[in-house]
Design an enzyme around this catalytic site. Structure first.
Site, PDB file in Angstrom:
ATOM      1  N   CYS A 139       0.848  -1.201  -0.130  1.00 53.60           N
ATOM      2  CA  CYS A 139      -0.156   0.060  -0.041  1.00 53.60           C
ATOM      3  C   CYS A 139       0.810   1.091  -0.239  1.00 53.60           C
ATOM      4  O   CYS A 139       2.024   0.984   0.332  1.00 53.60           O
ATOM      5  CB  CYS A 139      -0.862   0.080   1.231  1.00 53.60           C
ATOM      6  SG  CYS A 139      -1.851  -1.459   1.353  1.00 53.60           S
ATOM      7  N   ARG A 190       2.138   1.313  -5.937  1.00 41.44           N
ATOM      8  CA  ARG A 190       2.177   0.575  -4.756  1.00 41.44           C
ATOM      9  C   ARG A 190       1.028  -0.548  -4.432  1.00 41.44           C
ATOM     10  O   ARG A 190       1.231  -1.357  -3.742  1.00 41.44           O
ATOM     11  CB  ARG A 190       2.497   1.386  -3.483  1.00 41.44           C
ATOM     12  CG  ARG A 190       3.999   2.179  -3.500  1.00 41.44           C
ATOM     13  CD  ARG A 190       4.371   2.821  -2.199  1.00 41.44           C
ATOM     14  NE  ARG A 190       4.338   1.819  -1.227  1.00 41.44           N
ATOM     15  CZ  ARG A 190       5.818   1.471  -0.885  1.00 41.44           C
ATOM     16  NH1 ARG A 190       6.596   1.374  -1.618  1.00 41.44           N
ATOM     17  NH2 ARG A 190       5.769   0.511  -0.005  1.00 41.44           N
ATOM     18  N   TRP A 206      -3.302  -2.398  -1.789  1.00 40.68           N
ATOM     19  CA  TRP A 206      -3.181  -3.423  -2.204  1.00 40.68           C
ATOM     20  C   TRP A 206      -3.712  -4.351  -1.309  1.00 40.68           C
ATOM     21  O   TRP A 206      -3.095  -4.508  -0.380  1.00 40.68           O
ATOM     22  CB  TRP A 206      -1.735  -3.638  -2.484  1.00 40.68           C
ATOM     23  CG  TRP A 206      -1.355  -4.747  -3.364  1.00 40.68           C
ATOM     24  CD1 TRP A 206      -1.564  -5.063  -4.720  1.00 40.68           C
ATOM     25  CD2 TRP A 206      -1.225  -6.357  -2.967  1.00 40.68           C
ATOM     26  NE1 TRP A 206      -1.132  -6.178  -5.338  1.00 40.68           N
ATOM     27  CE2 TRP A 206      -1.217  -6.924  -4.429  1.00 40.68           C
ATOM     28  CE3 TRP A 206      -1.262  -6.933  -1.860  1.00 40.68           C
ATOM     29  CZ2 TRP A 206      -0.928  -8.294  -4.298  1.00 40.68           C
ATOM     30  CZ3 TRP A 206      -0.897  -8.347  -1.753  1.00 40.68           C
ATOM     31  CH2 TRP A 206      -0.601  -8.938  -2.888  1.00 40.68           C
ATOM     32  N   ASN A 228      -0.116   0.142   6.204  1.00 39.73           N
ATOM     33  CA  ASN A 228       0.538  -0.702   5.247  1.00 39.73           C
ATOM     34  C   ASN A 228       1.292  -1.908   5.712  1.00 39.73           C
ATOM     35  O   ASN A 228       2.201  -1.666   6.705  1.00 39.73           O
ATOM     36  CB  ASN A 228       1.477   0.239   4.179  1.00 39.73           C
ATOM     37  CG  ASN A 228       2.498  -0.754   3.196  1.00 39.73           C
ATOM     38  OD1 ASN A 228       1.945  -1.769   2.920  1.00 39.73           O
ATOM     39  ND2 ASN A 228       3.611  -0.097   3.046  1.00 39.73           N
ATOM     40  N   GLY A 229       0.920  -3.250   5.421  1.00 39.33           N
ATOM     41  CA  GLY A 229       1.575  -4.266   6.154  1.00 39.33           C
ATOM     42  C   GLY A 229       0.402  -5.372   6.381  1.00 39.33           C
ATOM     43  O   GLY A 229      -0.666  -5.217   5.883  1.00 39.33           O
ATOM     44  N   GLU A 248      12.966 -14.065 -17.615  1.00 39.96           N
ATOM     45  CA  GLU A 248      12.627 -12.690 -17.400  1.00 39.96           C
ATOM     46  C   GLU A 248      11.631 -12.309 -18.569  1.00 39.96           C
ATOM     47  O   GLU A 248      10.747 -11.478 -18.202  1.00 39.96           O
ATOM     48  CB  GLU A 248      13.907 -11.836 -17.438  1.00 39.96           C
ATOM     49  CG  GLU A 248      13.579 -10.427 -17.155  1.00 39.96           C
ATOM     50  CD  GLU A 248      12.705  -9.889 -16.143  1.00 39.96           C
ATOM     51  OE1 GLU A 248      12.229  -8.900 -16.089  1.00 39.96           O
ATOM     52  OE2 GLU A 248      12.346 -10.655 -15.273  1.00 39.96           O
ATOM     53  N   LYS A 266       7.862 -10.715 -17.608  1.00 37.54           N
ATOM     54  CA  LYS A 266       7.500  -9.443 -18.194  1.00 37.54           C
ATOM     55  C   LYS A 266       6.233  -9.745 -18.973  1.00 37.54           C
ATOM     56  O   LYS A 266       5.131  -8.795 -18.951  1.00 37.54           O
ATOM     57  CB  LYS A 266       8.377  -8.709 -19.036  1.00 37.54           C
ATOM     58  CG  LYS A 266       9.688  -8.397 -18.382  1.00 37.54           C
ATOM     59  CD  LYS A 266       9.472  -7.004 -17.720  1.00 37.54           C
ATOM     60  CE  LYS A 266       9.439  -6.767 -16.267  1.00 37.54           C
ATOM     61  NZ  LYS A 266      10.120  -7.681 -15.426  1.00 37.54           N
ATOM     62  N   GLU A 311       3.070 -10.374 -16.448  1.00 37.50           N
ATOM     63  CA  GLU A 311       2.654  -9.359 -15.899  1.00 37.50           C
ATOM     64  C   GLU A 311       2.103  -8.257 -16.573  1.00 37.50           C
ATOM     65  O   GLU A 311       1.130  -7.437 -16.041  1.00 37.50           O
ATOM     66  CB  GLU A 311       4.076  -8.439 -15.232  1.00 37.50           C
ATOM     67  CG  GLU A 311       4.786  -9.216 -14.268  1.00 37.50           C
ATOM     68  CD  GLU A 311       5.940  -8.047 -13.680  1.00 37.50           C
ATOM     69  OE1 GLU A 311       5.767  -7.685 -12.713  1.00 37.50           O
ATOM     70  OE2 GLU A 311       7.087  -8.303 -14.323  1.00 37.50           O
ATOM     71  N   HIS A 366      12.040 -32.509 -22.797  1.00 35.35           N
ATOM     72  CA  HIS A 366      11.886 -33.393 -21.569  1.00 35.35           C
ATOM     73  C   HIS A 366      10.413 -33.204 -21.198  1.00 35.35           C
ATOM     74  O   HIS A 366      10.010 -33.415 -19.726  1.00 35.35           O
ATOM     75  CB  HIS A 366      12.942 -33.387 -20.503  1.00 35.35           C
ATOM     76  CG  HIS A 366      14.272 -33.368 -20.818  1.00 35.35           C
ATOM     77  ND1 HIS A 366      14.683 -34.497 -21.318  1.00 35.35           N
ATOM     78  CD2 HIS A 366      15.064 -32.305 -21.223  1.00 35.35           C
ATOM     79  CE1 HIS A 366      15.965 -34.448 -21.541  1.00 35.35           C
ATOM     80  NE2 HIS A 366      16.074 -33.184 -21.646  1.00 35.35           N
ATOM     81  N   LYS A 392       4.420  -2.526  -6.942  1.00 38.49           N
ATOM     82  CA  LYS A 392       5.569  -2.227  -7.243  1.00 38.49           C
ATOM     83  C   LYS A 392       6.582  -2.963  -6.219  1.00 38.49           C
ATOM     84  O   LYS A 392       7.908  -3.364  -6.418  1.00 38.49           O
ATOM     85  CB  LYS A 392       6.298  -0.862  -7.774  1.00 38.49           C
ATOM     86  CG  LYS A 392       7.424  -0.478  -7.840  1.00 38.49           C
ATOM     87  CD  LYS A 392       7.817  -1.125  -9.138  1.00 38.49           C
ATOM     88  CE  LYS A 392       9.253  -0.919  -9.630  1.00 38.49           C
ATOM     89  NZ  LYS A 392       9.500  -1.571 -10.571  1.00 38.49           N
TER      90      LYS A 392
HETATM   91  C1  AGP Z   1       9.096  -7.236 -11.571  1.00 39.35           C
HETATM   92  O1  AGP Z   1       8.821  -6.584 -12.691  1.00 39.35           O
HETATM   93  C2  AGP Z   1       7.969  -7.290 -10.437  1.00 39.35           C
HETATM   94  N1  AGP Z   1       7.660  -5.862 -10.210  1.00 39.35           N
HETATM   95  C3  AGP Z   1       8.561  -8.092  -9.111  1.00 39.35           C
HETATM   96  O2  AGP Z   1       8.878  -9.419  -9.665  1.00 39.35           O
HETATM   97  C4  AGP Z   1       9.795  -7.783  -8.710  1.00 39.35           C
HETATM   98  O3  AGP Z   1      10.891  -7.854  -9.324  1.00 39.35           O
HETATM   99  C5  AGP Z   1       9.970  -8.298  -7.286  1.00 39.35           C
HETATM  100  O4  AGP Z   1       8.662  -7.784  -6.488  1.00 39.35           O
HETATM  101  C6  AGP Z   1      11.110  -7.958  -6.372  1.00 39.35           C
HETATM  102  O5  AGP Z   1      11.056  -6.708  -6.153  1.00 39.35           O
HETATM  103  P1  AGP Z   1      12.480  -5.890  -5.848  1.00 39.35           P
HETATM  104  O6  AGP Z   1      13.614  -6.217  -6.933  1.00 39.35           O
HETATM  105  O7  AGP Z   1      11.925  -4.544  -5.595  1.00 39.35           O
HETATM  106  O8  AGP Z   1      12.864  -6.591  -4.616  1.00 39.35           O
END
Ligand code: AGP
Length: 613
Positions: A2, A27, A75, A101-102, A486, A490, A493, A509, A608
């Site tokens: 959050c 966030r 969030w 937040n938490g 990766e 991407k 996401e 396999h 994020k």
């Molecule tokens: C990546 O695009 C994502 N936002 C997510 O996987 C991110 O890499 C992961 O949450 C780790 O975040 P950090 O690098 O801030 O620790």
């Protein structure tokens, strides 16, 4: 997770809080809300499911007058996104208001206790439970709010950053943190509070990063910092070295596109002052100060999550190849609860863009308990991981706003590569010639990325062609395998298309069963010692009519002949190539997401910085 914002001072609070929530929306964007408390104790709470824009529409024509307020963008963890579960929450007696937040892990037990005391709840959140618990302690102990909060926080488990206000004290905000970030901006006769510096930067560059188990009592003219033991702490003021422009879109449609196109300069900034190919040197103070420990490491364990974990996987190939030190890459969340074996001489490298990822934070604490040396590779200056690591290196990619990590990833690869090169050189595990060749290769990366971005339109065409695919496979060998992972992440996401990354040889396999004429298969087929191996993997896919999209090295004539579509990137050493080959995959996910009408900066269900376990 959050986003939290607060203000107390002479200005109107609402515009400052709303602007701050827009800056922190990456966030979490399930709901948002604001509480405004005027000097007479008049309290207005406005909250709405959905993005901050919906809250702004909802408050049009409402009473927004106040010089103190708190705001939240959510969030969801406990309770689905709804107006009721949106923050701020109001205590049963209507006097206290709080945002959080938490996660309060033992909230259910506390809720049961409060229900027996006649409390009732209007939401499903852990936050409302904590708030009423504070009210209950204040009433039953007849103590002041600060004391009640201290007592309550000693009873809860989990992570929190909370801002608490009391109608009977209309200028004061009480804040507390454990595990979730909090920054306080110091102005003249005013204070700003936020989860990170982006809502504060346009008002002041003087900030205090609040540490775990600290409480802050904030008035327009005063900031008091205490620990849970009620001892006063002298605030450590840091000067922010970030410009407002860095957190604006700068004419791009999305932060993600801006951040992809920023990479020539962010990688350059990451190398600047550290790498000098002419002199044949790498200067990284965090590495230099601990070079003996690093080069004599028995084992290097790299902890990370998500995209940072993929950077760690590339580093495994690079460091083992150059330094001849065994490297293990761990999902931080698994490492934390697996009772890991940490031996004397083991080095932990923790990789994180935000520096606030809870899984990585708690894994670091676990490793520290076992006596490990922690080296942090972090992007956000002053973040928790940067502050709890024994040493480290920043990736200098600047603020990354788009939820999908792009420029921070290439920054992580560049820093981890320099660390590997530096250790290898000091250890003598590579020749002077190889060292110097790789320095030049790394120095040339920004220019090569520039060249790749010039052809971004070619990727746009490929994205438009395959945007309706339901599945994708990404394949690579060696240190291009993590790039396949990766690339798949991407696309997942940003476009919500199911995608998987695999070592190309692993196809036979099992996963090859998925291949048919509908399935796009992306090969990262840049030139390296085993290029002919990946060519045979491409032929295996071709034989089953899979649609091949290949990322190739300029001048490669073989791979294009097997591909339905291809994109050429400049030649580079196989260990450096991952920094280049990820760029077209970032663009592929971006253009596919945009073609599907998705809000690529704020994709569904994501945030994020993941500040809860
Ligand atoms: C990546 O695009 C994502 N936002 C997510 O996987 C991110 O890499 C992961 O949450 C780790 O975040 P950090 O690098 O801030 O620790």
């Amino acid at each position: 997770m959050c986003g939290i914002v607060g203000y107390t001072g002479p200005r109107q609070a609402y515009p400052i809080i709303i602007k701050g929530l827009r800056r922190l929306e990456y966030r979490g964007y399930d709901s948002s809300g604001v509480a405004l408390l005027d000097n007479k104790g008049g309290l207005n709470i406005y909250k709405k499911k959905g993005k901050v824009a919906e809250l702004e529409d909802y408050t049009i024509g409402k009473d927004l007058g106040a010089q103190m307020g708190i705001g939240h963008t959510r969030w969801a963890t406990h309770g689905e996104p709804s107006d009721n579960n949106a923050h701020p929450h109001l205590s049963l007696n209507g006097r206290l208001t709080m945002i959080h937040n938490g996660i309060i892990e033992n909230y259910a037990q506390i809720k049961q206790e409060l229900l027996t005391k006649g409390y009732s709840f209007t939401s499903d959140t852990d936050t409302e439970v904590l708030l009423n618990f504070i009210e209950y302690i204040q009433n039953s102990n007849n103590c002041n709010l600060e004391e009640a909060l201290r007592i309550a926080l000693k009873r809860v488990t989990g992570a929190y950053c909370i801002l608490l206000i009391d109608k009977e004290n209309p200028q004061t905000i009480i804040a507390a943190r454990k595990g979730s970030p909090l920054v306080i901006g110091i102005g003249k006769g005013e204070h700003f509070l936020a989860s990170d510096a982006s809502p504060i930067i346009e008002y002041t560059k003087e900030v205090v990063y609040v540490n775990d188990y600290e409480l802050a009592i904030i008035n327009p003219d005063e900031l008091i910092l205490k620990n849970l033991g009620n001892e006063t702490i002298t605030p450590y003021i840091t000067k922010l070295d970030m410009e407002l422009a860095a957190i604006e879109k700068g004419g791009y449609d999305h932060f993600m596109l801006k951040e992809i196109f920023e990479q020539p300069s962010t990688i350059f900034d990451c190398l600047r002052g550290r790498l000098d190919a002419e002199k044949g040197s790498i200067i990284m103070s965090g590495v230099q100060e601990h070079i003996d420990q690093l080069k004599n490491a028995q084992r290097i364990i790299i902890l990370a999550c998500g995209t940072s974990w993929h950077a760690a996987l590339v580093a495994e190939y690079v460091i083992e190849e150059l330094c001849r030190i065994p490297v293990e890459v761990e999902y931080a969340s698994e490492f934390r609860y697996r009772n890991p074996i940490i031996n004397k001489g083991d080095i932990i490298i923790a990789v994180s863009q935000s520096g606030e990822t809870a899984d990585t934070l708690v894994a670091i604490e676990k490793a520290k308990e076992k006596g490990a040396f922690i080296f942090g590779v972090v992007n956000v200056v002053g973040s928790s991981i940067a502050r709890i690591s024994h040493a480290g290196a920043y990736t200098h990619a600047g603020p990354e706003i788009g939820v999908a990590s792009t420029k921070a990833f290439t920054g992580q690869l560049a820093v981890l590569f320099m660390i590997g090169l530096k250790i290898a050189y000091d250890k003598g595990s590579i020749t002077e010639d190889r060292f110097r060749k790789l320095l030049v290769e790394l120095q040339d990366v920004p220019e090569k990325v520039e060249a790749i971005l010039k052809n971004a339109n070619e990727i746009k065409k490929i994205a438009d062609k395959y945007k309706n695919a339901t599945d994708f496979l990404f394949l690579g060998r060696g240190c291009n395998f993590p790039i396949a992972l990766e690339g798949a992440l991407k696309l997942k996401e940003i476009s919500y298309i199911h995608a998987e990354g695999y070592p190309a040889a692993e196809m036979k396999h099992g996963p090859i069963a998925l291949v048919d004429e509908e399935l796009p298969v992306v090969f990262i087929a840049t030139k390296d010692p085993f290029h002919e191996k990946i060519v045979s993997n491409m032929q295996e896919i071709k034989a089953r009519k899979g649609k091949i999209i290949s990322i190739i090295t300029e001048g490669d004539l073989v791979s294009p002949s097997l591909s339905d579509d291809f994109f050429a990137i400049p030649a580079a050493d196989e260990l450096i190539a991952p920094i280049l080959s990820i760029i077209p995959l970032q663009l592929l996910s971006y253009y596919t997401g945009v073609a599907k009408g998705i809000d690529v900066d704020k994709p569904r269900n994501l945030a994020k910085s993941v500040t809860v376990e």
